[in-house]
Motif scaffolding. Structure first.
Motif, PDB file in Angstrom:
ATOM      1  N   UNK A  21      62.523  41.657  44.282  1.00 59.82           N
ATOM      2  CA  UNK A  21      63.889  42.068  43.910  1.00 59.82           C
ATOM      3  C   UNK A  21      63.978  43.606  43.954  1.00 59.82           C
ATOM      4  N   UNK A  22      64.510  43.994  43.151  1.00 59.43           N
ATOM      5  CA  UNK A  22      64.843  45.634  42.920  1.00 59.43           C
ATOM      6  C   UNK A  22      63.552  46.488  42.537  1.00 59.43           C
ATOM      7  N   UNK A  23      62.442  45.707  42.142  1.00 59.07           N
ATOM      8  CA  UNK A  23      61.185  46.450  41.489  1.00 59.07           C
ATOM      9  C   UNK A  23      60.088  46.506  42.494  1.00 59.07           C
ATOM     10  N   UNK A  24      59.190  47.408  42.276  1.00 63.18           N
ATOM     11  CA  UNK A  24      58.086  47.363  43.226  1.00 63.18           C
ATOM     12  C   UNK A  24      56.772  47.791  42.125  1.00 63.18           C
ATOM     13  N   UNK A  25      55.957  47.137  42.501  1.00 68.57           N
ATOM     14  CA  UNK A  25      54.597  47.225  41.684  1.00 68.57           C
ATOM     15  C   UNK A  25      53.474  47.930  42.644  1.00 68.57           C
ATOM     16  N   UNK A  26      53.124  49.291  42.395  1.00 64.57           N
ATOM     17  CA  UNK A  26      52.204  49.915  43.176  1.00 64.57           C
ATOM     18  C   UNK A  26      50.799  50.345  42.581  1.00 64.57           C
ATOM     19  N   UNK A  27      49.626  50.159  43.237  1.00 62.88           N
ATOM     20  CA  UNK A  27      48.687  50.365  42.699  1.00 62.88           C
ATOM     21  C   UNK A  27      47.654  51.468  43.576  1.00 62.88           C
ATOM     22  N   UNK A  28      47.534  52.671  43.294  1.00 68.27           N
ATOM     23  CA  UNK A  28      46.732  53.643  44.259  1.00 68.27           C
ATOM     24  C   UNK A  28      45.347  54.181  43.369  1.00 68.27           C
ATOM     25  N   UNK A  29      44.263  53.503  43.954  1.00 71.32           N
ATOM     26  CA  UNK A  29      43.058  53.845  43.362  1.00 71.32           C
ATOM     27  C   UNK A  29      43.171  53.431  41.918  1.00 71.32           C
ATOM     28  N   UNK A  68      57.234  43.939  32.233  1.00 74.51           N
ATOM     29  CA  UNK A  68      57.198  43.664  33.660  1.00 74.51           C
ATOM     30  C   UNK A  68      56.140  44.027  34.444  1.00 74.51           C
ATOM     31  N   UNK A  69      55.413  45.306  34.106  1.00 75.50           N
ATOM     32  CA  UNK A  69      54.233  45.701  34.866  1.00 75.50           C
ATOM     33  C   UNK A  69      53.158  44.708  34.627  1.00 75.50           C
ATOM     34  N   UNK A  70      52.945  44.005  33.573  1.00 70.91           N
ATOM     35  CA  UNK A  70      51.822  42.923  33.498  1.00 70.91           C
ATOM     36  C   UNK A  70      52.101  41.798  34.463  1.00 70.91           C
ATOM     37  N   UNK A  71      53.360  41.381  34.452  1.00 72.53           N
ATOM     38  CA  UNK A  71      54.083  40.099  35.115  1.00 72.53           C
ATOM     39  C   UNK A  71      53.918  40.456  36.774  1.00 72.53           C
ATOM     40  N   UNK A  72      54.199  41.699  37.141  1.00 70.39           N
ATOM     41  CA  UNK A  72      53.991  41.904  38.593  1.00 70.39           C
ATOM     42  C   UNK A  72      52.564  42.017  38.992  1.00 70.39           C
ATOM     43  N   UNK A  73      51.831  42.717  38.220  1.00 71.03           N
ATOM     44  CA  UNK A  73      50.337  42.818  38.437  1.00 71.03           C
ATOM     45  C   UNK A  73      49.870  41.377  38.608  1.00 71.03           C
ATOM     46  N   UNK A  74      50.016  40.628  37.634  1.00 74.11           N
ATOM     47  CA  UNK A  74      49.699  38.979  37.584  1.00 74.11           C
ATOM     48  C   UNK A  74      50.155  38.351  38.944  1.00 74.11           C
ATOM     49  N   UNK A  75      51.558  38.420  39.402  1.00 72.17           N
ATOM     50  CA  UNK A  75      51.787  38.027  40.531  1.00 72.17           C
ATOM     51  C   UNK A  75      51.252  38.583  41.725  1.00 72.17           C
ATOM     52  N   UNK A  76      50.802  39.891  41.975  1.00 66.80           N
ATOM     53  CA  UNK A  76      50.114  40.444  42.951  1.00 66.80           C
ATOM     54  C   UNK A  76      48.920  39.655  43.075  1.00 66.80           C
ATOM     55  N   UNK A  77      47.871  39.774  41.609  1.00 64.97           N
ATOM     56  CA  UNK A  77      46.746  39.223  41.776  1.00 64.97           C
ATOM     57  C   UNK A  77      46.626  37.596  42.207  1.00 64.97           C
ATOM     58  N   UNK A  78      47.780  36.852  41.657  1.00 64.31           N
ATOM     59  CA  UNK A  78      47.859  35.495  42.159  1.00 64.31           C
ATOM     60  C   UNK A  78      47.638  35.426  43.648  1.00 64.31           C
ATOM     61  N   UNK A  79      48.633  36.163  44.304  1.00 67.75           N
ATOM     62  CA  UNK A  79      48.541  36.351  45.588  1.00 67.75           C
ATOM     63  C   UNK A  79      47.467  36.823  46.433  1.00 67.75           C
ATOM     64  N   UNK A  80      46.833  37.648  45.778  1.00 71.12           N
ATOM     65  CA  UNK A  80      45.607  38.274  46.475  1.00 71.12           C
ATOM     66  C   UNK A  80      44.604  37.492  46.320  1.00 71.12           C
ATOM     67  N   UNK A  81      44.357  36.446  45.431  1.00 74.76           N
ATOM     68  CA  UNK A  81      43.478  35.433  45.298  1.00 74.76           C
ATOM     69  C   UNK A  81      43.519  34.386  46.417  1.00 74.76           C
ATOM     70  N   UNK A  82      44.481  34.253  46.986  1.00 76.20           N
ATOM     71  CA  UNK A  82      44.686  33.205  48.102  1.00 76.20           C
ATOM     72  C   UNK A  82      44.349  33.672  49.482  1.00 76.20           C
ATOM     73  N   UNK A  83      44.292  35.151  49.466  1.00 75.84           N
ATOM     74  CA  UNK A  83      44.043  35.662  50.980  1.00 75.84           C
ATOM     75  C   UNK A  83      42.599  36.047  50.925  1.00 75.84           C
ATOM     76  N   UNK A  84      41.923  36.083  52.254  1.00 75.85           N
ATOM     77  CA  UNK A  84      40.371  36.679  52.127  1.00 75.85           C
ATOM     78  C   UNK A  84      40.318  37.945  51.735  1.00 75.85           C
TER      79      UNK A  84
END
Length: 434
Positions: free
Chosen positions: A365-373, A398-414
């Motif tokens: 949506x209008x939000x973006x989660x970004x992590x650098x180092x 919201x930060x926790x929710x988007x972090x969790x959503x990212x991690x759930x996606x990342x767990x599905x790809x190599x």
């Protein structure tokens, strides 16, 4: 009548380089005209902030992380002869699926998805290819990093004199006319190397021996040369459009124009920050121009719909009615509903990762989660396109929710292989902030 497809990819073009995206120099009259008669997507992204991974996604319609070679950022010289670093011939691809549907398929321009003997355009569904096998090559010598010409024609070493951008454009014009003559539907991938370095223009007219020795010459170039390279690419695209018009194929041809990633040092990314190699907006947000008179409900509209490279693969396959192999699914999402009804938008989560600086990002949506180092950010992109107002402390839930959503996606790809190489040629310090 079957729809024809032309997928045009610029190399390292900035989000705001084109006039129709706010560019300050008159470099893109033909692309601007296509946008005026078609559509612009203002929330469009590349699958990666670097070249080859985006091209893997375009070819497969899936997140590039499923292919080992896409972990190289970009694919280094060690990819030559390596049987793991390339687009495996057994994978279903955009050209192979359209070929099965009866389309003639061609790649004119850059391949950069692995080297022979293990990989090549014809091994992944292209029936015709003219262009270089590697990434950046000189525009007159057609060489990669001091070597001989990197050009091929239908799987064999081949070269001809001339300015590379014009060679691609003229070949594309011939291809369009040939298809009209044999009345076969076609899919043309027109992948320019412009405006990627080395910074050379048509006016030079000859091989520069200094560039032959070092095509990267990161101390060279200037804004004027860069803008001229865009204008010369735009002129060539105009030639292709005119060939379509002359042969009565323009209304029936679906044209997409984009860039493989965000811009480099001379690019205009305003109002975005960052550039190539970074998951800030300047590294991944890119223009998307779509022109399809026969199939679009309106013309001249700007869509807010979120999309990324592999979505256009899904869109083309959707329009063509191509069938996927049993058990095969795309990560890309078709944009056909939006093209047929510009007011229609839908939620499109988009994920990225980069080994370079351990970057990860999610746009939802209008939000973006970004992590650098070790640093985490939360931005409202609609209100803060320059990613300057970090909302992480203000909105920790919201930060926790988007972090969790990212991690759930990342767990599905190599995972990224430990030995994956990262190029450090490009750094944020090289990028203009305007």
């Amino acid at each position: 009548m079957s729809t024809n497809f032309i997928f045009i990819v610029a190399d390292d073009l900035g989000y705001a380089d084109l006039g129709c995206y706010g560019g300050r120099a008159p470099v893109s009259p033909n692309l601007d005209a296509l946008a005026a008669r078609g559509a612009r997507f203002v929330n469009g992204y590349s699958n990666s902030p670097v070249c080859s991974p985006t091209r893997f996604a375009l070819m497969t319609g899936r997140y590039q992380y499923w292919v080992r070679g896409a972990s190289e950022e970009p694919m280094a010289g060690r990819a030559r002869g390596n049987p793991e670093l390339g687009l495996f011939p057994h994978l279903p691809t955009l050209p192979s699926l359209l070929k099965e549907k009866g389309y003639h398929t061609a790649l004119i321009g850059k391949w950069h998805l692995g080297y022979r003997p293990h990989f090549g355009p014809e091994k992944s569904g292209y029936m015709h290819h003219f262009g270089p096998m590697s990434g950046g090559v000189s525009y007159y010598g057609h060489n990669a990093r001091g070597e001989g010409s990197d050009m091929e024609l239908d799987g064999e070493p081949y070269d001809e004199p001339g300015y590379l951008t014009d060679l691609f454009s003229k070949r594309a014009v011939k291809y369009v006319k040939d298809r009209a003559a044999d009345q076969q539907p076609f899919m043309l991938s027109l992948h320019y190397t412009a405006p990627h370095w080395p910074w050379e223009t048509r006016a030079q007219g000859k091989i520069d021996p200094e560039i032959v020795k070092d095509i990267s010459h990161l101390d060279g170039g200037n804004v004027e040369t860069y803008q001229t390279m865009i204008r010369e690419m735009d002129e060539g695209i105009g030639w292709v459009v005119e060939a379509l018009r002359e042969t009565g194929q323009l209304d029936n041809t679906f044209i997409v124009f984009t860039s493989d990633n965000g811009g480099e040092r001379f690019s205009d990314n305003w109002p975005l920050v960052g550039g190539k190699m970074d998951l800030t907006e300047g590294g991944i947000r890119v223009p998307y121009i779509v022109h399809w008179p026969q199939g679009m409900a309106e013309k001249g509209f700007a869509s807010e719909q979120h999309c990324m490279t592999m979505d256009w693969t899904a869109t083309i396959l959707d329009i063509a009615g191509a069938s996927l192999p049993a058990g095969h699914a795309l990560d890309g999402v078709s944009m056909l509903p939006t093209l047929q009804n510009p007011g229609h938008t839908f939620e499109r989560p988009m994920h990225w990762r980069m080994k370079h600086n351990d970057q990860r990002a999610l746009r939802l949506g209008e939000w973006k989660y970004l992590k650098v180092n070790e640093h985490e950010y939360l931005f409202n992109i609609e209100r803060d396109a320059r990613e300057r107002a970090n909302q992480a402390k203000r909105d920790p839930e919201r930060l926790r929710a988007m972090r969790s959503a990212y991690e759930a996606w990342a767990a599905q790809v190599p995972a990224v292989p430990e030995d994956a190489m990262v190029s450090l040629i490009y750094t944020l310090a090289d990028m203009p902030s305007r």
